[in-house]
Design a protein around this motif. Structure first.
Motif, PDB file in Angstrom:
ATOM      1  N   LEU A  73       0.843  -1.188   0.000  1.00 15.02           N
ATOM      2  CA  LEU A  73       0.000   0.000   0.000  1.00 15.02           C
ATOM      3  C   LEU A  73       0.880   1.240   0.000  1.00 15.02           C
ATOM      4  O   LEU A  73       1.952   1.243   0.613  1.00 15.02           O
ATOM      5  N   GLU A  77      -2.729   5.488   0.670  1.00  9.38           N
ATOM      6  CA  GLU A  77      -3.713   4.424   0.871  1.00  9.38           C
ATOM      7  C   GLU A  77      -3.778   4.034   2.347  1.00  9.38           C
ATOM      8  O   GLU A  77      -4.873   3.819   2.883  1.00  9.38           O
ATOM      9  N   ARG A 119      -9.485   1.033  -5.445  1.00 10.31           N
ATOM     10  CA  ARG A 119      -8.230   0.330  -5.144  1.00 10.31           C
ATOM     11  C   ARG A 119      -8.335  -0.407  -3.810  1.00 10.31           C
ATOM     12  O   ARG A 119      -7.938  -1.567  -3.702  1.00 10.31           O
ATOM     13  N   LEU A 120      -8.903   0.246  -2.770  1.00  8.71           N
ATOM     14  CA  LEU A 120      -9.067  -0.427  -1.476  1.00  8.71           C
ATOM     15  C   LEU A 120      -9.987  -1.635  -1.602  1.00  8.71           C
ATOM     16  O   LEU A 120      -9.740  -2.677  -0.983  1.00  8.71           O
ATOM     17  N   LEU A 123      -8.094  -4.496  -3.068  1.00 11.35           N
ATOM     18  CA  LEU A 123      -7.155  -5.059  -2.101  1.00 11.35           C
ATOM     19  C   LEU A 123      -7.839  -5.857  -0.991  1.00 11.35           C
ATOM     20  O   LEU A 123      -7.326  -6.889  -0.560  1.00 11.35           O
TER      21      LEU A 123
END
Length: 153
Positions: A73, A77, A119-120, A123
Motif C-alpha cells: 500500500l 492508501e 483500489r481499497l 485489495l
C-alpha cells in the motif's frame, strides 16, 4: 512600520500569534487548521494493530496482510485506511475525505476519492464488485463497515 512594531510588542507580551482582524479568510483558515489538528488528536487510535475479516494491519510498521500475504500500500492508501478505521460505521462525505486525508480544501475532482476506494476494494474485499467493507452511500459518500478488533501492544 508601526504595524510590525505592534506585532513584535504583542508577541513579546506573550501572544501566540498576531493576525490582522480585517483578514477574515486567514482567521478562518487558521481556526480550521487548529480544529482539524485537535480532531485528529482526539480520534487518535489507541492501538496500531487491527484485524477485520482476513485483514491484519500494523500502522506502525506499515504492514498489511490479507490471508497471510503482504500487501503493498502507498502512504496515502494507508492514511485513507486509517481514517476509515477511525471513523468506522459512519458515513463520510467525499469532501471530508479530501480535506482530512488529502488536505485539500478546494475540491477540483472528487473522482480522486472514488479511484482510491476502488483500489481499497480490490485489495480488501472478497468480491470487489459487491463490497461488504467499503460501501458507497448514494448521494452522501462512503462508509467503512466492519467489526474491527484492536490489539493493544
Amino acid at each position: 512600520s508601526a504595524q510590525s512594531q505592534h506585532h513584535v510588542m504583542a508577541l513579546e507580551a506573550g501572544a501566540d500569534d498576531v493576525i490582522h482582524l480585517v483578514d477574515v479568510h486567514q482567521i478562518f483558515i487558521r481556526t480550521h487548521s487548529l480544529l482539524r489538528r485537535q480532531s485528529w488528536n482526539s480520534k487518535r487510535l489507541h492501538s496500531s494493530t487491527f484485524h477485520f475479516g482476513d485483514i491484519h494491519i500494523n500502522f506502525d510498521t506499515h504492514e498489511v496482510f490479507r490471508q497471510g500475504q503482504l500487501l503493498q500500500l502507498t502512504a496515502l492508501e494507508l492514511k485513507l485506511l486509517r481514517y476509515f478505521i477511525q471513523n468506522r460505521n459512519r458515513v463520510i462525505e467525499r469532501k471530508e475525505l479530501l480535506s482530512e486525508v488529502w488536505n485539500l480544501h478546494n475540491y477540483p475532482n472528487t473522482r480522486t476519492v472514488d479511484n482510491f476506494i476502488m483500489r481499497l476494494r480490490r485489495l480488501f474485499e472478497p468480491k470487489p464488485n459487491r463490497p461488504m467493507y467499503f460501501l458507497s452511500i448514494r448521494g452522501s459518500g462512503y462508509k467503512f463497515q466492519s467489526e474491527v478488533r484492536e490489539f493493544l501492544a
